[in-house]
Motif scaffolding. Structure first.
Motif, mmCIF file in Angstrom:
data_model
loop_
_atom_site.group_PDB
_atom_site.id
_atom_site.type_symbol
_atom_site.label_atom_id
_atom_site.label_comp_id
_atom_site.label_asym_id
_atom_site.label_seq_id
_atom_site.Cartn_x
_atom_site.Cartn_y
_atom_site.Cartn_z
ATOM 1 N N MET A 20 0.870 -1.192 0.000
ATOM 2 C CA MET A 20 0.000 0.000 0.000
ATOM 3 C C MET A 20 0.902 1.235 0.000
ATOM 4 O O MET A 20 1.356 1.670 1.050
ATOM 5 N N ASP A 21 1.145 1.799 -1.161
ATOM 6 C CA ASP A 21 2.126 2.884 -1.241
ATOM 7 C C ASP A 21 1.510 4.146 -1.857
ATOM 8 O O ASP A 21 0.563 4.072 -2.639
ATOM 9 N N ASN A 69 10.742 1.516 7.571
ATOM 10 C CA ASN A 69 9.911 2.685 7.888
ATOM 11 C C ASN A 69 10.183 3.247 9.289
ATOM 12 O O ASN A 69 9.846 4.398 9.576
ATOM 13 N N ARG A 72 11.845 6.682 9.378
ATOM 14 C CA ARG A 72 11.172 7.942 8.988
ATOM 15 C C ARG A 72 11.215 8.933 10.148
ATOM 16 O O ARG A 72 11.506 8.544 11.287
ATOM 17 N N ARG A 189 1.138 -3.540 -6.228
ATOM 18 C CA ARG A 189 1.764 -2.363 -5.605
ATOM 19 C C ARG A 189 1.145 -1.112 -6.215
ATOM 20 O O ARG A 189 1.082 -0.965 -7.436
ATOM 21 N N ARG A 195 8.993 -1.721 -7.449
ATOM 22 C CA ARG A 195 9.926 -2.462 -6.608
ATOM 23 C C ARG A 195 9.173 -3.183 -5.502
ATOM 24 O O ARG A 195 7.995 -2.937 -5.252
ATOM 25 N N SER A 197 10.534 -3.620 -2.227
ATOM 26 C CA SER A 197 10.787 -3.008 -0.916
ATOM 27 C C SER A 197 10.792 -4.017 0.248
ATOM 28 O O SER A 197 10.152 -3.783 1.276
HETATM 29 C C1 IPE Z 1 6.872 0.048 1.261
HETATM 30 O O1 IPE Z 1 6.685 1.400 0.981
HETATM 31 C C2 IPE Z 1 6.423 -0.252 2.646
HETATM 32 C C3 IPE Z 1 4.989 -0.148 2.883
HETATM 33 C C4 IPE Z 1 4.080 0.088 1.989
HETATM 34 C C5 IPE Z 1 4.565 -0.359 4.235
HETATM 35 P P1 IPE Z 1 7.872 2.462 1.148
HETATM 36 O O2 IPE Z 1 7.331 3.758 0.715
HETATM 37 O O3 IPE Z 1 8.448 2.359 2.492
HETATM 38 O O4 IPE Z 1 8.928 1.884 0.090
HETATM 39 P P2 IPE Z 1 10.140 2.596 -0.632
HETATM 40 O O5 IPE Z 1 10.970 3.237 0.413
HETATM 41 O O6 IPE Z 1 9.579 3.600 -1.583
HETATM 42 O O7 IPE Z 1 10.836 1.480 -1.356
#
Ligand code: IPE
Ligand code: IPE
Ligand code: MG
Length: 247
Positions: A20-21, A69, A72, A189, A195, A197
């Motif tokens: 979930m991005d 994460n 962050r 994704r 990717r 991740s």
């Molecule tokens: C992947 O998303 C992790 C989740 C969705 C929880 P990120 O935003 O952290 O991934 P990157 O840093 O763009 O690869």
């Protein structure tokens, strides 16, 4: 014919996993703080879980927070952990209404106590539901999971509980936190990134990958239907030739 009607329910993926991005970019487009995007992502989780359960999908794994994460900004991490507590608390009703069982994978010990307590309560309260399992990947990364599995295996071998000659693919799967959960056939994704991740590296060996440019807070039932329709058009060969695949 609606999108939903185009899905062949006889050939559903049993397990769908989603990265979930795009919450932060969704919020930025609206000149709002990143956490505004995370909050709106909750609606997408609800819609997706409902849609998957209604169709007859048995497992839905959602990547909600990765090991990486934790790096962050502290305010965002704190806000996310708080949001998790609120969401799990509020959405337990959705889980009951839809007969969904909640599970979690990841290094849960790292979660703040309130978050972990809320999570464990919801897991216990929904343990009897059997229409679908929704698995939250929290403080999860695949390399963490594989490292931990190897640590456990070597420990067991040292104590005589595991014969190294017995190690095979099935046994390795048994040592992962996803033990007992079949591998995902479809991985989605959002947000246009191509990717993985650090998500389910072992488990997605033969998953079909589906990428959509939509940001997670915009993801709705119809988007899940589209991904499944796309999945159903693919020929899954598992290394064989097309001719060998019995239609
Ligand atoms: C992947 O998303 C992790 C989740 C969705 C929880 P990120 O935003 O952290 O991934 P990157 O840093 O763009 O690869
Ligand atoms: C995904 O959205 C949610 C988490 C990783 C917790 P992001 O927060 O990664 O949003 P973008 O990718 O920065 O837009
Ligand atoms: Mg992101």
């Amino acid at each position: 014919m609606s999108l939903k009607d185009k899905i062949d329910t006889e050939r559903l993926p049993e397990h769908i996993a989603i990265i979930m991005d795009g919450n932060g970019r969704w919020a930025r487009q609206r000149s709002r703080p990143r956490v505004f995007g995370h909050r709106h992502g909750v609606t997408s989780v609800r819609e997706t879980a409902e849609a998957a359960a209604e169709l007859g999908v048995k497992y839905l794994t959602l990547y909600a927070f990765s090991t990486e994460n934790w790096s962050r900004p502290r305010a965002e991490v704190t806000a996310l952990m708080k949001l998790l507590v609120q969401t799990i608390h509020k959405e337990t009703k959705t889980l009951h209404d839809n007969n969904i069982r909640l599970l979690a994978v990841g290094n849960l010990e790292n979660l703040p106590k309130v978050t972990l307590d809320e999570l464990q309560d919801a897991i216990k309260e929904t343990a009897h539901h059997d229409r679908m399992s929704m698995i939250l990947a929290l403080s999860y990364s695949s390399r963490w999971e594989i490292t931990r599995a190897i640590q456990e295996m070597t420990k067991d071998a040292k104590q005589g509980k595991l014969d190294p000659d017995q190690v095979n693919e099935n046994l390795i799967s048994e040592y992962l936190t996803t033990k007992g959960i079949p591998d995902p056939e479809l991985l989605i994704r959002t947000s246009g990134e191509y990717r993985i991740s650090n998500f389910l590296l072992w488990q997605i060996a033969y998953a079909e990958l589906y990428f959509t440019p939509k940001f997670w807070p915009d993801f709705r039932k119809e988007d899940l239907y589209e991904a499944i329709i796309d999945f159903q058009k693919r020929e899954r060969r598992f290394g064989k030739t097309s001719e060998q695949i019995v239609k």
